[in-house]
Design a protein around this motif. Sequence first.
Motif, PDB file in Angstrom:
ATOM      1  N   THR A 182       0.390   4.359   0.837  1.00 55.44           N
ATOM      2  CA  THR A 182       0.243   5.345   1.918  1.00 55.44           C
ATOM      3  C   THR A 182      -0.346   4.659   3.155  1.00 55.44           C
ATOM      4  O   THR A 182      -0.990   3.606   3.031  1.00 55.44           O
ATOM      5  CB  THR A 182      -0.706   6.493   1.517  1.00 55.44           C
ATOM      6  OG1 THR A 182      -2.033   5.950   1.333  1.00 55.44           O
ATOM      7  CG2 THR A 182      -0.237   7.198   0.250  1.00 55.44           C
ATOM      8  N   ALA A 203      -7.324   1.379   4.532  1.00 51.01           N
ATOM      9  CA  ALA A 203      -8.419   0.972   3.645  1.00 51.01           C
ATOM     10  C   ALA A 203      -8.346  -0.526   3.344  1.00 51.01           C
ATOM     11  O   ALA A 203      -9.380  -1.203   3.282  1.00 51.01           O
ATOM     12  CB  ALA A 203      -8.387   1.790   2.354  1.00 51.01           C
ATOM     13  N   THR A 204      -7.142  -1.041   3.171  1.00 50.26           N
ATOM     14  CA  THR A 204      -6.967  -2.481   2.956  1.00 50.26           C
ATOM     15  C   THR A 204      -7.504  -3.257   4.149  1.00 50.26           C
ATOM     16  O   THR A 204      -8.217  -4.251   3.993  1.00 50.26           O
ATOM     17  CB  THR A 204      -5.478  -2.809   2.710  1.00 50.26           C
ATOM     18  OG1 THR A 204      -5.074  -2.194   1.482  1.00 50.26           O
ATOM     19  CG2 THR A 204      -5.230  -4.304   2.641  1.00 50.26           C
ATOM     20  N   ASP A 262       0.844  -1.196   0.000  1.00 51.40           N
ATOM     21  CA  ASP A 262       0.000   0.000   0.000  1.00 51.40           C
ATOM     22  C   ASP A 262       0.881   1.249   0.000  1.00 51.40           C
ATOM     23  O   ASP A 262       1.754   1.386   0.852  1.00 51.40           O
ATOM     24  CB  ASP A 262      -0.920   0.009   1.224  1.00 51.40           C
ATOM     25  CG  ASP A 262      -1.960  -1.099   1.157  1.00 51.40           C
ATOM     26  OD1 ASP A 262      -2.710  -1.133   0.172  1.00 51.40           O
ATOM     27  OD2 ASP A 262      -2.007  -1.922   2.080  1.00 51.40           O
ATOM     28  N   ARG A 299      -2.945   5.654   4.751  1.00 49.36           N
ATOM     29  CA  ARG A 299      -4.405   5.658   4.529  1.00 49.36           C
ATOM     30  C   ARG A 299      -4.812   4.468   3.660  1.00 49.36           C
ATOM     31  O   ARG A 299      -5.843   3.834   3.892  1.00 49.36           O
ATOM     32  CB  ARG A 299      -4.855   6.965   3.903  1.00 49.36           C
ATOM     33  CG  ARG A 299      -6.376   7.056   3.785  1.00 49.36           C
ATOM     34  CD  ARG A 299      -6.850   8.420   3.338  1.00 49.36           C
ATOM     35  NE  ARG A 299      -6.527   9.500   4.255  1.00 49.36           N
ATOM     36  CZ  ARG A 299      -7.185   9.790   5.372  1.00 49.36           C
ATOM     37  NH1 ARG A 299      -8.197   9.052   5.737  1.00 49.36           N
ATOM     38  NH2 ARG A 299      -6.818  10.809   6.117  1.00 49.36           N
ATOM     39  N   ALA A 300      -4.005   4.150   2.648  1.00 49.28           N
ATOM     40  CA  ALA A 300      -4.297   2.994   1.790  1.00 49.28           C
ATOM     41  C   ALA A 300      -4.194   1.690   2.582  1.00 49.28           C
ATOM     42  O   ALA A 300      -4.990   0.774   2.370  1.00 49.28           O
ATOM     43  CB  ALA A 300      -3.355   2.974   0.591  1.00 49.28           C
ATOM     44  N   ALA A 301      -3.224   1.608   3.486  1.00 51.43           N
ATOM     45  CA  ALA A 301      -3.109   0.409   4.333  1.00 51.43           C
ATOM     46  C   ALA A 301      -4.355   0.262   5.194  1.00 51.43           C
ATOM     47  O   ALA A 301      -4.911  -0.835   5.326  1.00 51.43           O
ATOM     48  CB  ALA A 301      -1.858   0.483   5.199  1.00 51.43           C
ATOM     49  N   ASP A 321       3.333  -2.265   6.315  1.00 50.01           N
ATOM     50  CA  ASP A 321       2.643  -1.569   7.397  1.00 50.01           C
ATOM     51  C   ASP A 321       2.322  -2.557   8.516  1.00 50.01           C
ATOM     52  O   ASP A 321       1.820  -3.654   8.240  1.00 50.01           O
ATOM     53  CB  ASP A 321       1.352  -0.932   6.891  1.00 50.01           C
ATOM     54  CG  ASP A 321       1.630   0.128   5.850  1.00 50.01           C
ATOM     55  OD1 ASP A 321       1.798   1.288   6.250  1.00 50.01           O
ATOM     56  OD2 ASP A 321       1.694  -0.212   4.647  1.00 50.01           O
TER      57      ASP A 321
END
Length: 153
Positions: free
Chosen positions: A104, A110-111, A102, A106-108, A146
């Motif tokens: 960012t 969201a995952t 991911d 934030r993307a992590a 992350d």
Amino acid sequence: MKPLLAAALALLVSACALIPQARGPVTIETGHAAAMARMVSDYRGARGLSAVRVDPSLMAAAEEQARRIAARDDVNHGNFAGRIHRNGVDAYTAFENLAAGDPTPRAALATWQASPAHQRSLVKPEATRIGYVRALAPETRHRYFDVLVLASD
């Protein structure tokens, strides 16, 4: 007995060569922890749950794991209970989310929100504190790693 011990040692050393290792540097980022605590707290708050705060013991546990998975380019929890215990946390009250690839924080998040098992960790009612560390290993297939450790007081 000595030949048997020597053979076992040789087997162990050759097995270590099979563990993937990162090429190039691994950079650890701890500066996103407060932002992750806010994002997780907002997510939990929308569901009527309490906020979480950054905890130094959980940060240490997350950093240890982030270094490990980035260096190996392999996402797994390893000896979670042992690592958590080494950092002074009761393993029965802690849980961990890992992500790789991911771009960012934030993307992590969201995952994790999109995954039922990871989402359950985010909304555990007893969670009160977190550790969040991001590892960057540009020469690996995932590049970004992350680690979010959550626990109760």
